[in-house]
Every structure is written in structure tokens, then in C-alpha cells.
Design an enzyme around this catalytic site. Structure first.
Site, PDB file in Angstrom:
ATOM      1  N   VAL A  75      -0.171   5.983  -2.008  1.00 33.86           N
ATOM      2  CA  VAL A  75      -1.300   5.315  -1.489  1.00 33.86           C
ATOM      3  C   VAL A  75      -1.372   5.386  -0.045  1.00 33.86           C
ATOM      4  O   VAL A  75      -0.291   5.617   0.566  1.00 33.86           O
ATOM      5  CB  VAL A  75      -1.444   3.774  -1.710  1.00 33.86           C
ATOM      6  CG1 VAL A  75      -1.089   3.149  -3.307  1.00 33.86           C
ATOM      7  CG2 VAL A  75      -0.209   3.064  -0.894  1.00 33.86           C
ATOM      8  N   ASP A  86       5.481  -2.131   6.190  1.00 31.92           N
ATOM      9  CA  ASP A  86       4.226  -1.923   5.484  1.00 31.92           C
ATOM     10  C   ASP A  86       4.504  -1.671   4.159  1.00 31.92           C
ATOM     11  O   ASP A  86       3.599  -2.342   3.149  1.00 31.92           O
ATOM     12  CB  ASP A  86       3.831  -0.533   6.243  1.00 31.92           C
ATOM     13  CG  ASP A  86       4.637   0.612   6.105  1.00 31.92           C
ATOM     14  OD1 ASP A  86       6.051   0.156   5.878  1.00 31.92           O
ATOM     15  OD2 ASP A  86       4.356   1.552   6.568  1.00 31.92           O
ATOM     16  N   ASP A 144       9.501   0.894  -0.976  1.00 29.75           N
ATOM     17  CA  ASP A 144       9.572   1.791  -2.255  1.00 29.75           C
ATOM     18  C   ASP A 144      10.872   1.818  -2.766  1.00 29.75           C
ATOM     19  O   ASP A 144      11.195   0.901  -3.403  1.00 29.75           O
ATOM     20  CB  ASP A 144       9.149   3.164  -1.699  1.00 29.75           C
ATOM     21  CG  ASP A 144       8.942   4.114  -2.859  1.00 29.75           C
ATOM     22  OD1 ASP A 144       9.025   3.783  -4.004  1.00 29.75           O
ATOM     23  OD2 ASP A 144       8.527   5.530  -2.669  1.00 29.75           O
ATOM     24  N   LYS A 169       6.475  -1.610  -4.480  1.00 28.75           N
ATOM     25  CA  LYS A 169       6.242  -0.850  -5.363  1.00 28.75           C
ATOM     26  C   LYS A 169       7.446  -1.357  -6.217  1.00 28.75           C
ATOM     27  O   LYS A 169       8.398  -0.778  -6.266  1.00 28.75           O
ATOM     28  CB  LYS A 169       6.334   0.581  -5.272  1.00 28.75           C
ATOM     29  CG  LYS A 169       5.292   1.409  -4.549  1.00 28.75           C
ATOM     30  CD  LYS A 169       5.262   2.787  -4.202  1.00 28.75           C
ATOM     31  CE  LYS A 169       4.239   3.480  -3.834  1.00 28.75           C
ATOM     32  NZ  LYS A 169       4.293   4.811  -3.537  1.00 28.75           N
ATOM     33  N   ARG A 209      -3.779   6.383   8.483  1.00 31.95           N
ATOM     34  CA  ARG A 209      -3.093   5.249   9.030  1.00 31.95           C
ATOM     35  C   ARG A 209      -4.273   4.290   9.301  1.00 31.95           C
ATOM     36  O   ARG A 209      -4.348   2.996   9.273  1.00 31.95           O
ATOM     37  CB  ARG A 209      -2.333   5.426  10.088  1.00 31.95           C
ATOM     38  CG  ARG A 209      -0.961   6.040   9.638  1.00 31.95           C
ATOM     39  CD  ARG A 209       0.066   5.867  10.975  1.00 31.95           C
ATOM     40  NE  ARG A 209       1.104   6.744  11.120  1.00 31.95           N
ATOM     41  CZ  ARG A 209       2.083   6.796  10.121  1.00 31.95           C
ATOM     42  NH1 ARG A 209       2.377   5.683   9.389  1.00 31.95           N
ATOM     43  NH2 ARG A 209       3.273   7.479  10.071  1.00 31.95           N
TER      44      ARG A 209
HETATM   45  P1  5GP Z   1      12.090   3.605   0.851  1.00 37.42           P
HETATM   46  O1  5GP Z   1      11.690   2.216   0.803  1.00 37.42           O
HETATM   47  O2  5GP Z   1      12.019   4.577  -0.274  1.00 37.42           O
HETATM   48  O3  5GP Z   1      13.342   3.841   1.679  1.00 37.42           O
HETATM   49  O4  5GP Z   1      11.070   4.383   1.878  1.00 37.42           O
HETATM   50  C1  5GP Z   1       9.791   3.629   2.139  1.00 37.42           C
HETATM   51  C2  5GP Z   1       8.857   4.518   2.955  1.00 37.42           C
HETATM   52  O5  5GP Z   1       8.430   5.740   2.420  1.00 37.42           O
HETATM   53  C3  5GP Z   1       7.849   3.887   3.744  1.00 37.42           C
HETATM   54  O6  5GP Z   1       8.195   3.251   5.081  1.00 37.42           O
HETATM   55  C4  5GP Z   1       6.991   4.770   3.667  1.00 37.42           C
HETATM   56  O7  5GP Z   1       6.771   5.615   5.004  1.00 37.42           O
HETATM   57  C5  5GP Z   1       7.017   5.781   2.601  1.00 37.42           C
HETATM   58  N1  5GP Z   1       6.286   5.246   1.378  1.00 37.42           N
HETATM   59  C6  5GP Z   1       6.577   5.014   0.062  1.00 37.42           C
HETATM   60  N2  5GP Z   1       5.514   4.984  -0.574  1.00 37.42           N
HETATM   61  C7  5GP Z   1       4.399   5.432  -0.211  1.00 37.42           C
HETATM   62  C8  5GP Z   1       3.132   5.313  -0.389  1.00 37.42           C
HETATM   63  O8  5GP Z   1       2.434   5.167  -1.385  1.00 37.42           O
HETATM   64  N3  5GP Z   1       2.420   5.755   0.634  1.00 37.42           N
HETATM   65  C9  5GP Z   1       2.751   6.261   1.946  1.00 37.42           C
HETATM   66  N4  5GP Z   1       1.858   6.683   2.840  1.00 37.42           N
HETATM   67  N5  5GP Z   1       3.986   6.228   2.160  1.00 37.42           N
HETATM   68  C10 5GP Z   1       4.832   5.548   1.163  1.00 37.42           C
END
Ligand code: 5GP
Length: 183
Positions: free
Chosen positions: A157, A104, A107, A135, A169
């Protein structure tokens, strides 16, 4: 649910259901070409990727198989440590398969970096990533992402599979959550 049902909860609608569907159709056309005769396995990372896998798979013209993983990240508070516990593993054997991990949102990319190392050790014929949202400012990992839906600003978001405290969701659009919701 669409953004008009919860308009007070969003400061901005970033992408509508129609824009998301149009972008997914473009990506599906690329995947159709890249995976022709390869019977790809789409690996969805629960729970956020449910909507993306459901819509992307139906936008494809080629056959695909779907399987699911659930992971939890060790870490304190909002910091992801990058060490991942597999809560639900795949049912399908990856050996010799063309695997496309569907996310989805990426980050920091730390969770996915760990997951990709784990999946690569299972001898797939190929292993690539598709994410609906990214992002870029926050991205710290060393991951090659084959298909990206949209780049997002560095704000929290919700919608299209992305939740806040278990909600939103099922929002069809994607928008920036208003501060009054979480403060
Ligand atoms: P990373 O890439 O930092 O390991 O983690 C990604 C996870 O952080 C995603 O799967 C999601 O669950 C959560 N996440 C990161 N940014 C957002 C955001 O803007 N909104 C939401 N709802 N979850 C986010």
C-alpha cells in the site's frame, strides 16, 4: 494529492483522509486518558511516520513532546534482517520519560523489535507503540502494540507517509498500488 489525482495508480482505495482522521481522533482520546499528566514523548520513526505524528499530536488535548529517529535495516533485497543501524538518533534523554513510539506501518515487526530493545535500554518510565497500519498476516515479532489504527491486507500500500520509490507519501488516502506501477 488525493486518490483522484492518481486514480490509475491504485487498484483500491482502502482508507480515505476522512476515515484516517476519524480513527486518529479515537486513538488520540485513548492517549489523552492514558497519558494524562505524563507529558509523553512521541518518537517518530522517519520518514514514514511524519504524517501520523503530525496528525496524532494535533489531535491530542494533552501536552506532548516529539522527537525523531531514522534507522536503516540491514538485509538483502526485500528481506529485513532485523539488525538495524541508527542513522539519526534522538535528541531527548529517555530516562524517566513516558515514551510512545509512533509508526506508520508494522509488517514483519523485525525493525521495530530491534528498535524497542534499544529504546528500553535507555530507562524510560514506560515504552509503548502506536502504529497507524498493521499487516497481521505478516507479523512475526513478539511486540505488544498498544494502539493500532487499521489492519491491512497483505498487499503493498501507499499513501499517508508510505512511499513507493519515494513517491506517494503525500497522498492523503491509503490504497493498494496497481501492479503496472512497479512491473
Ligand atoms: P518491518 O515491520 O517488516 O520490519 O518493516 C516495516 C517497514 O516496511 C515499514 O516501515 C515500511 O517502510 C515498509 N513497508 C511494509 N509494508 C509496506 C507497504 O505495504 N507499503 C509501503 N510503502 N511500505 C511498507
Amino acid at each position: 494529492m488525493d486518490s483522484s489525482d492518481i486514480s490509475d495508480d491504485l487498484t483500491t482505495v482502502l482508507y480515505t483522509r476522512e476515515q484516517i482522521a476519524a480513527r486518529l481522533a479515537e486513538i488520540a482520546a485513548e492517549i489523552d486518558r492514558d497519558y494524562k499528566d505524563k507529558f509523553p514523548l512521541l518518537v517518530g520513526v522517519l520518514n514514514g511516520a511524519i504524517m501520523v505524528v503530525a496528525d496524532l499530536s494535533r489531535a491530542l488535548s494533552i501536552h506532548c513532546e516529539m522527537d525523531w529517529m531514522a534507522v536503516s535495516s540491514y538485509g538483502s533485497g526485500t528481506q529485513t534482517s532485523g539488525v538495524v543501524r541508527i542513522l539519526k538518533d534522538l535528541s531527548v534523554d529517555l530516562a524517566g520519560r513516558h515514551v510512545l513510539v509512533v509508526e506508520d506501518i508494522i509488517d514483519t515487526g523485525l525493525t521495530l523489535t530491534y528498535l524497542m530493545q534499544n529504546l528500553a535500554s535507555r530507562d524510560p518510565a514506560s515504552l509503548k507503540i502506536m502504529t497507524m497500519f498493521r499487516k497481521p498476516d505478516a507479523f512475526k515479532g513478539d511486540l505488544e502494540i498498544a494502539y493500532v489504527g487499521f489492519d491491512l491486507p497483505n498487499q503493498f500500500v501507499v499513501g499517508y507517509g508510505l512511499d513507493y520509490a519515494g513517491r506517494y507519501r503525500n497522498l492523503t488516502d491509503v490504497g493498494i498500488l496497481a501492479p503496472h506501477v512497479y512491473s
